[in-house]
Design a protein around this motif. Structure first.
Motif, PDB file in Angstrom:
ATOM      1  N   ALA A  48     -17.824  41.523  26.790  1.00  0.00           N
ATOM      2  CA  ALA A  48     -17.595  42.310  25.583  1.00  0.00           C
ATOM      3  C   ALA A  48     -17.313  43.749  25.967  1.00  0.00           C
ATOM      4  CB  ALA A  48     -18.817  42.250  24.656  1.00  0.00           C
ATOM      5  N   ASP A  49     -16.521  44.418  25.138  1.00  0.00           N
ATOM      6  CA  ASP A  49     -16.326  45.840  25.346  1.00  0.00           C
ATOM      7  C   ASP A  49     -16.179  46.549  24.012  1.00  0.00           C
ATOM      8  OD1 ASP A  49     -12.863  45.587  26.584  1.00  0.00           O
ATOM      9  OD2 ASP A  49     -13.705  45.338  24.578  1.00  0.00           O
ATOM     10  N   ILE A  50     -16.300  47.876  24.085  1.00  0.00           N
ATOM     11  CA  ILE A  50     -16.215  48.700  22.885  1.00  0.00           C
ATOM     12  C   ILE A  50     -15.434  49.962  23.240  1.00  0.00           C
ATOM     13  CG2 ILE A  50     -18.488  49.724  23.375  1.00  0.00           C
ATOM     14  CD1 ILE A  50     -18.859  49.899  20.284  1.00  0.00           C
ATOM     15  N   THR A  51     -14.473  50.298  22.388  1.00  0.00           N
ATOM     16  CA  THR A  51     -13.633  51.460  22.659  1.00  0.00           C
ATOM     17  C   THR A  51     -14.265  52.730  22.103  1.00  0.00           C
ATOM     18  OG1 THR A  51     -12.396  51.333  20.597  1.00  0.00           O
ATOM     19  CG2 THR A  51     -11.620  49.954  22.431  1.00  0.00           C
ATOM     20  N   SER A  52     -13.650  53.850  22.433  1.00  0.00           N
ATOM     21  CA  SER A  52     -14.150  55.124  21.914  1.00  0.00           C
ATOM     22  C   SER A  52     -14.077  55.173  20.397  1.00  0.00           C
ATOM     23  CB  SER A  52     -13.351  56.278  22.514  1.00  0.00           C
ATOM     24  OG  SER A  52     -11.969  56.147  22.195  1.00  0.00           O
ATOM     25  N   GLY A  53     -13.158  54.405  19.827  1.00  0.00           N
ATOM     26  CA  GLY A  53     -13.036  54.369  18.385  1.00  0.00           C
ATOM     27  C   GLY A  53     -13.981  53.382  17.723  1.00  0.00           C
ATOM     28  N   GLY A  54     -14.703  52.641  18.538  1.00  0.00           N
ATOM     29  CA  GLY A  54     -15.685  51.710  17.989  1.00  0.00           C
ATOM     30  C   GLY A  54     -15.196  50.281  17.858  1.00  0.00           C
ATOM     31  N   SER A  55     -13.973  50.013  18.265  1.00  0.00           N
ATOM     32  CA  SER A  55     -13.476  48.642  18.206  1.00  0.00           C
ATOM     33  C   SER A  55     -14.144  47.807  19.288  1.00  0.00           C
ATOM     34  CB  SER A  55     -11.962  48.608  18.411  1.00  0.00           C
ATOM     35  OG  SER A  55     -11.300  49.315  17.386  1.00  0.00           O
ATOM     36  N   THR A  56     -14.489  46.585  18.916  1.00  0.00           N
ATOM     37  CA  THR A  56     -15.167  45.694  19.853  1.00  0.00           C
ATOM     38  C   THR A  56     -14.314  44.476  20.157  1.00  0.00           C
ATOM     39  OG1 THR A  56     -16.322  44.595  18.047  1.00  0.00           O
ATOM     40  CG2 THR A  56     -17.459  46.424  19.126  1.00  0.00           C
ATOM     41  N   ASN A  57     -14.584  43.900  21.296  1.00  0.00           N
ATOM     42  CA  ASN A  57     -13.856  42.728  21.749  1.00  0.00           C
ATOM     43  C   ASN A  57     -14.849  41.830  22.468  1.00  0.00           C
ATOM     44  OD1 ASN A  57     -11.613  41.070  22.411  1.00  0.00           O
ATOM     45  ND2 ASN A  57     -11.529  41.998  24.435  1.00  0.00           N
ATOM     46  N   TYR A  58     -14.825  40.537  22.166  1.00  0.00           N
ATOM     47  CA  TYR A  58     -15.772  39.599  22.756  1.00  0.00           C
ATOM     48  C   TYR A  58     -15.053  38.392  23.360  1.00  0.00           C
ATOM     49  CZ  TYR A  58     -19.398  41.987  20.005  1.00  0.00           C
ATOM     50  OH  TYR A  58     -20.245  42.929  19.462  1.00  0.00           O
ATOM     51  N   ALA A  59     -15.624  37.874  24.410  1.00  0.00           N
ATOM     52  CA  ALA A  59     -15.163  36.590  24.917  1.00  0.00           C
ATOM     53  C   ALA A  59     -15.491  35.526  23.885  1.00  0.00           C
ATOM     54  CB  ALA A  59     -15.853  36.270  26.238  1.00  0.00           C
ATOM     55  N   ASP A  60     -14.631  34.537  23.764  1.00  0.00           N
ATOM     56  CA  ASP A  60     -14.865  33.483  22.770  1.00  0.00           C
ATOM     57  C   ASP A  60     -16.214  32.806  22.967  1.00  0.00           C
ATOM     58  OD1 ASP A  60     -11.385  32.339  22.638  1.00  0.00           O
ATOM     59  OD2 ASP A  60     -12.430  33.950  21.579  1.00  0.00           O
ATOM     60  N   SER A  61     -16.628  32.675  24.210  1.00  0.00           N
ATOM     61  CA  SER A  61     -17.855  31.941  24.512  1.00  0.00           C
ATOM     62  C   SER A  61     -19.117  32.655  24.045  1.00  0.00           C
ATOM     63  CB  SER A  61     -17.950  31.681  26.020  1.00  0.00           C
ATOM     64  OG  SER A  61     -17.964  32.907  26.728  1.00  0.00           O
ATOM     65  N   VAL A  62     -19.011  33.940  23.728  1.00  0.00           N
ATOM     66  CA  VAL A  62     -20.212  34.681  23.326  1.00  0.00           C
ATOM     67  C   VAL A  62     -20.152  35.166  21.884  1.00  0.00           C
ATOM     68  CG1 VAL A  62     -20.514  35.443  25.715  1.00  0.00           C
ATOM     69  CG2 VAL A  62     -19.466  36.997  24.049  1.00  0.00           C
ATOM     70  N   LYS A  63     -19.032  34.956  21.222  1.00  0.00           N
ATOM     71  CA  LYS A  63     -18.899  35.405  19.835  1.00  0.00           C
ATOM     72  C   LYS A  63     -19.980  34.776  18.963  1.00  0.00           C
ATOM     73  CE  LYS A  63     -13.928  36.409  19.755  1.00  0.00           C
ATOM     74  NZ  LYS A  63     -12.600  35.979  19.268  1.00  0.00           N
ATOM     75  N   GLY A  64     -20.587  35.622  18.146  1.00  0.00           N
ATOM     76  CA  GLY A  64     -21.644  35.146  17.267  1.00  0.00           C
ATOM     77  C   GLY A  64     -23.019  35.125  17.915  1.00  0.00           C
ATOM     78  N   ARG A  65     -23.082  35.318  19.228  1.00  0.00           N
ATOM     79  CA  ARG A  65     -24.372  35.320  19.922  1.00  0.00           C
ATOM     80  C   ARG A  65     -24.681  36.682  20.553  1.00  0.00           C
ATOM     81  NH1 ARG A  65     -25.032  32.302  24.334  1.00  0.00           N
ATOM     82  NH2 ARG A  65     -22.828  32.301  24.940  1.00  0.00           N
ATOM     83  N   PHE A  66     -23.649  37.346  21.035  1.00  0.00           N
ATOM     84  CA  PHE A  66     -23.823  38.642  21.699  1.00  0.00           C
ATOM     85  C   PHE A  66     -23.287  39.754  20.794  1.00  0.00           C
ATOM     86  CE2 PHE A  66     -23.586  37.094  26.420  1.00  0.00           C
ATOM     87  CZ  PHE A  66     -24.550  36.139  26.144  1.00  0.00           C
ATOM     88  N   THR A  67     -23.912  40.916  20.905  1.00  0.00           N
ATOM     89  CA  THR A  67     -23.459  42.087  20.163  1.00  0.00           C
ATOM     90  C   THR A  67     -23.456  43.292  21.091  1.00  0.00           C
ATOM     91  OG1 THR A  67     -24.417  41.239  18.115  1.00  0.00           O
ATOM     92  CG2 THR A  67     -23.838  43.574  18.181  1.00  0.00           C
ATOM     93  N   ILE A  68     -22.329  43.987  21.111  1.00  0.00           N
ATOM     94  CA  ILE A  68     -22.228  45.202  21.910  1.00  0.00           C
ATOM     95  C   ILE A  68     -22.288  46.407  20.981  1.00  0.00           C
ATOM     96  CG2 ILE A  68     -19.686  45.274  21.922  1.00  0.00           C
ATOM     97  CD1 ILE A  68     -19.916  46.249  24.879  1.00  0.00           C
ATOM     98  N   SER A  69     -23.001  47.420  21.399  1.00  0.00           N
ATOM     99  CA  SER A  69     -23.122  48.631  20.590  1.00  0.00           C
ATOM    100  C   SER A  69     -23.293  49.825  21.524  1.00  0.00           C
ATOM    101  CB  SER A  69     -24.305  48.531  19.635  1.00  0.00           C
ATOM    102  OG  SER A  69     -25.513  48.390  20.371  1.00  0.00           O
ATOM    103  N   ARG A  70     -23.252  51.012  20.955  1.00  0.00           N
ATOM    104  CA  ARG A  70     -23.417  52.208  21.780  1.00  0.00           C
ATOM    105  C   ARG A  70     -24.224  53.239  20.996  1.00  0.00           C
ATOM    106  NH1 ARG A  70     -17.201  54.383  21.139  1.00  0.00           N
ATOM    107  NH2 ARG A  70     -17.343  54.673  18.890  1.00  0.00           N
ATOM    108  N   ASP A  71     -24.732  54.213  21.728  1.00  0.00           N
ATOM    109  CA  ASP A  71     -25.538  55.233  21.069  1.00  0.00           C
ATOM    110  C   ASP A  71     -24.622  56.300  20.460  1.00  0.00           C
ATOM    111  OD1 ASP A  71     -26.495  57.456  23.825  1.00  0.00           O
ATOM    112  OD2 ASP A  71     -24.590  56.489  23.350  1.00  0.00           O
ATOM    113  N   SER A  72     -25.213  57.230  19.726  1.00  0.00           N
ATOM    114  CA  SER A  72     -24.428  58.238  19.014  1.00  0.00           C
ATOM    115  C   SER A  72     -23.691  59.167  19.972  1.00  0.00           C
ATOM    116  CB  SER A  72     -25.331  59.057  18.091  1.00  0.00           C
ATOM    117  OG  SER A  72     -26.382  59.652  18.834  1.00  0.00           O
TER     118      SER A  72
END
Length: 122
Positions: A48-72
């Protein structure tokens, strides 16, 4: 630039783990941060990754189980892993695409953290 990863460990199937990665150094900006993993005998793959704009991308195998986030401050990224499966067993690596404060041309450079082992028992 340093990436300090923490978390990981051994968990039973169905359990949860949390990975954290903090970026430090002479940084102008961080274009994206993410987690990759490499299982034994396999190629490294994006989790999974997250861009500076907050867009996220997940591998199909982890969708719905993993969550990526970042601090302020956008310098720490967290991967919350739920409903873990034995197939999630791998070494997990944090990656950041960083623009250095000394880079006049604002080129992004890939930086990797040291891997952290995640083992899910069946």
């Amino acid at each position: 630039v340093q990436l300090q990863a923490s978390g990981g460990g051994l968990v039973q199937g169905g359990g949860s783990l949390r990975l954290s990665c903090a970026v430090s150094g002479s940084i102008f900006s961080i274009r994206s941060m993410g987690w990759y993993r490499q299982a034994q005998g396999k190629q490294r793959e994006l989790v999974a990754d997250i861009t500076s704009g907050g867009s996220t991308n997940y591998a199909d195998s982890v969708k719905g189980r993993f969550t990526i986030s970042r601090d302020s401050a956008k310098t720490t990224v967290v991967l919350q892993m739920n409903r873990l499966e034995p197939e999630d067993t791998a070494v997990y690596y944090c990656k950041a695409i960083v623009v250095l404060s000394t880079d006049f041309f604002l080129n992004g450079i890939n930086y990797w953290g040291k891997g952290t082992q995640v083992t899910v028992s069946g």
